[in-house]
Design a protein around this motif. Sequence first.
Motif, PDB file in Angstrom:
ATOM      1  N   ASP A 128     -21.820  30.726  55.177  1.00 31.05           N
ATOM      2  CA  ASP A 128     -21.099  29.583  55.735  1.00 31.05           C
ATOM      3  C   ASP A 128     -19.829  29.267  54.963  1.00 31.05           C
ATOM      4  N   ARG A 129     -19.787  29.667  53.693  1.00 24.92           N
ATOM      5  CA  ARG A 129     -18.604  29.439  52.860  1.00 24.92           C
ATOM      6  C   ARG A 129     -18.276  30.721  52.105  1.00 24.92           C
ATOM      7  N   GLY A 133      -8.974  27.207  51.120  1.00 25.98           N
ATOM      8  CA  GLY A 133     -10.301  26.592  51.136  1.00 25.98           C
ATOM      9  C   GLY A 133     -10.259  25.081  51.008  1.00 25.98           C
ATOM     10  N   GLY A 134      -9.067  24.496  51.043  1.00 28.64           N
ATOM     11  CA  GLY A 134      -8.934  23.045  50.952  1.00 28.64           C
ATOM     12  C   GLY A 134      -9.114  22.494  49.554  1.00 28.64           C
ATOM     13  N   ILE A 135      -8.887  23.314  48.536  1.00 28.22           N
ATOM     14  CA  ILE A 135      -9.079  22.913  47.145  1.00 28.22           C
ATOM     15  C   ILE A 135      -7.718  22.724  46.483  1.00 28.22           C
ATOM     16  N   ASP A 136      -7.548  21.640  45.765  1.00 29.64           N
ATOM     17  CA  ASP A 136      -6.291  21.332  45.104  1.00 29.64           C
ATOM     18  C   ASP A 136      -6.025  22.353  44.003  1.00 29.64           C
ATOM     19  N   ALA A 174     -20.278  28.137  45.710  1.00 24.73           N
ATOM     20  CA  ALA A 174     -19.403  28.848  46.631  1.00 24.73           C
ATOM     21  C   ALA A 174     -17.987  28.778  46.072  1.00 24.73           C
ATOM     22  N   GLN A 175     -17.036  29.290  46.814  1.00 30.49           N
ATOM     23  CA  GLN A 175     -15.648  29.286  46.365  1.00 30.49           C
ATOM     24  C   GLN A 175     -15.199  27.889  45.942  1.00 30.49           C
TER      25      GLN A 175
END
Length: 255
Positions: A61-62, A241-244, A36-37
């Motif tokens: 869902d994602r 998406g909460g990704i650094d 997913a992403q």
Amino acid sequence: MVDASEKGPILVFLGPTLRLAEAEPVLDAIYLQPAAQGDILLAAHAFHPRAMVLIDGQFEDRPAVRHKEILWAMAQGIVVIGAASMGALRAAELSEFGMIGVGLIYRWYRRWRLAPDDAVAVLSGPPELCFLPLTDALVDLQRTFANLKRRNLITPAEHDLLTTMARTTNFRERRFDAILQQAGWREDGFKELQRAIVGQKKLDALQALRSARTLTLQEDVGRSSVEWVATNTFIRDLEAGGIDSNLVSTYKLNP
């Protein structure tokens, strides 16, 4: 055990298309859940692979795996191969930029650019059940109905009817037996027809796994043909998406 002696392991994003027990004997690799992403970015940092094989992806869902992060991976020197499902879609869309496509479904999507994305989609169980497929993909059903017609198990008119019914059924409800029932077949007549089912997604996935090592070792294969740039939109997409987003610029080929 994964052989990481050739500049890192091969990663495979796999889910409902092929059972893990069927995949592992074909290719010695690290097997991950459907992508997913952000998963390609995170997996690259975690494993520093020499190649990735994208077969299955998540999309409900994602957010689905982004084209931009596949381009990012190739810009880092990672060979990216796609086949069978989400991998075939992305490979058809990114083939001119260096992503490698394998299999009939990839070739179909590359030829028919406006073909529906949901032709490879299936409803699947949760990770705890290894993403067990609960429905049949349209591409598999179409190949199956064509096979049944060639073997004279159904008439051309029945082929057209079944194909139309499959195309107009939501992917969450597409099942071979359900479509036959709706078309008027009796259950006692299913067995012979079920023996003719064609699992094209599975066939393409196996082909990708068999060819992954050879493709990875070829020079100048799977490298991005354009300079990769981190756009503001892509960075904001990762952060949402909460990704650094710092992972984009801190990747090291040889940590």
